[in-house]
Design an enzyme around this catalytic site. Sequence first.
Site, short mmCIF file in Angstrom:
data_model
loop_
_atom_site.label_atom_id
_atom_site.label_comp_id
_atom_site.label_asym_id
_atom_site.label_seq_id
_atom_site.Cartn_x
_atom_site.Cartn_y
_atom_site.Cartn_z
N ASP A 322 0.82 -1.20 0.00
CA ASP A 322 0.00 0.00 0.00
C ASP A 322 0.86 1.26 0.00
O ASP A 322 1.92 1.31 0.64
CB ASP A 322 -0.89 -0.02 1.25
CG ASP A 322 -1.82 1.16 1.33
OD1 ASP A 322 -2.72 1.27 0.48
OD2 ASP A 322 -1.64 2.00 2.24
N GLU A 392 1.14 -0.51 -5.18
CA GLU A 392 0.07 0.44 -5.45
C GLU A 392 0.65 1.84 -5.48
O GLU A 392 1.14 2.34 -4.46
CB GLU A 392 -1.01 0.35 -4.37
CG GLU A 392 -2.19 1.27 -4.64
CD GLU A 392 -2.70 2.00 -3.41
OE1 GLU A 392 -3.91 2.25 -3.36
OE2 GLU A 392 -1.89 2.31 -2.51
#
Length: 693
Positions: A322, A392
């Site tokens: 993330d 990401e």
Amino acid sequence: MCVGEIKPKESMPTSTLIKDGAPKPSLATSMELSKRNPAFQDVEGSKPVEDITAVEPEGKLAADPPDEEYTQIKPYAGMPKEVLLLYSSQARYRVPREVLFWLIVACTLTLVALTISVVVLSPRCLSWWQVSPIYQVYTRSFRDSDGDGVGDLKGIREKLAHFEYLNIKSVWVSTFYRSPMKDSGYDVEDFRAVDPLFGTMQDFDELLAEMHKLGLKLVMDFIPNHTSDKHRWFNMSRGRDPHYHDYYVWADCNATGPKPNNWVSVFGNSSWTYDAVRGQCYLHQFLKEQPDLNFRNPLVRQEMLDIIQFWLDKGVDGFRIDAVKHLLEAAHLRDEPQVDPDKPPESVTSERDLHHDFTTTQLGLHDLLREWRAHMDVFSREPGRYRLMVSESYDKPEVEKTMMYYGTSLVKESDLPFNLYFLDLPLNASGLWARYLVHLWMANMPIGRWPNWMVGNHNTPRVASRAGRHYTRVINMLLLTLPGTPTTYYGEEIGMESINMTESAINDPASGRSARSPMQWSGAANAGFSDKSNVTWLPVHPNYSDVNVEVQRRDEDSVLFQYHRLSELRLSELPLQRGWFCHVYADRNVLAYLRELDGMERAFLLVLNVGRSSAVTDLSTVAELPEQMRILMSTDRANDGKAVTKSAIATEAGEGLTIEFWSHARFNANHPSQCYISEKACYLSALDILYTC
């Protein structure tokens, strides 16, 4: 008895003993046996050989014949070794035997050479994360097993059969770490614990074991950029513990004075918050409850490696990392340049107001990712247990920064960065826009890498709400027929829509128009999401009685049934799995492209109307297409199996056609600038195999 004398027949032993004690037939015994063997004849083969033991007229026994060449022509059963060797040396027996021997040797060598050639020339087999879509499960909203209104790990386990129906092999399970839930679990309090809201560590272990038993892979969230302000590390750091002193990014400031610089968080306002315990400001690029870790500290880097090791030891199959681009910040802490230099500095409160030159994609970021990749590769050596690494990062409009997460030809990083650019697809209903977004990724992707496509996730409104429910089918057809790995957000396979709520009624800081509502399993209470509670953590969408898994599995015209058919087609057809992708045509309504494989006559033409009006597409200039083709699958099942002419392919708005045809001509050979392929392979129909070409 004299030498050469023979005992009378009735007292003669049937054999003599050789040195080692084993019986060995004598020549005289062989002659005795020959009298009862009609095959034992003289050289001419006209009469039996006379008994050499017969008594001569003088009444004496005949002596053994002198040693001379044995001339018996036909072998006979029970012949001694000496006789067998005599026959086997003759040309008529020796030559066929030698020919057969060398023929066997030649065949063996040919098979070995062919096997080696097949192994050497065969392309690399696709990995588990390449053969099927990645399905994102938002844990809170997938299935509630205990009646508290919140989805949990046991609930996911209850619905594993759904993944099998969709031909899904890879399941990305969103965060379930222990957390105060200030940011829906992305503020982690303990990286080695499951939040009680979602179950226990035993629940996780049982879920993982059951998934592996079914051949499914589990990819989990890894959130390294920050922790919760409730994390033990942060409490130790704010107390200036020597070991944890620099675990976070601290800077001098006071409660009322100016902040260390003008940096702004993703959620708006300053990235700095004063901590009275430590007497300094700490950096947080997200919520103030999410302090950023200091990855310039080797101890922090080792902590993250240990966390990766912990979950890999448990058997997880990969990580989605993330907020990758935020991992490092410039150590000098200088102000970032304003997008509008004339704007008063005190009015800079949004991340869009600044060029993030010092807070994203800093020098050393990719060294971190390579270190994690190398650690995961140690666990990937076991056959069939490759560990996936997904990053990401949305670097709009600097797509080249996103491509850096693939690594280089010498050093590998992520297997694929999520293609967040494709989230913009529903914003413009146009074939030209769709072609631009596809080309944006394929043209910038490093050679030999694997693409990804994502139209929905937990941070954006649902596809049916952004593009219109009529376009869900054609967008699913696009996702499942493009090259690479598509990512499906839970509920998109049935066309779920976002829910409308007031901000005060939603416990979700991402959006007041949420795409995180409970999964719609059936027309029962709570859409089958929860069987025991009347209250769910977010409201169920009102259309759940019609838009749900149970109803759509029985309806062959449904969005779900089409998704099921498309995933089966993708799994079974080589051109769709690993063939060429070639742009053929695009206008304000239609996007058309080919999927073909060198050496295979069967290919597919996709004609997708993502525009607002019906269209008739003329592809008569594409010489490689035959005049007549057949619709294999349409988003309107009434058109399945129909014949089409390439000069007039009709589609309605929101309709997609998967057209099959047979042709020796390959489009990619004549139009290389319009075609892309990740790992080139050719098909050999004679052996029904793929080979590197």
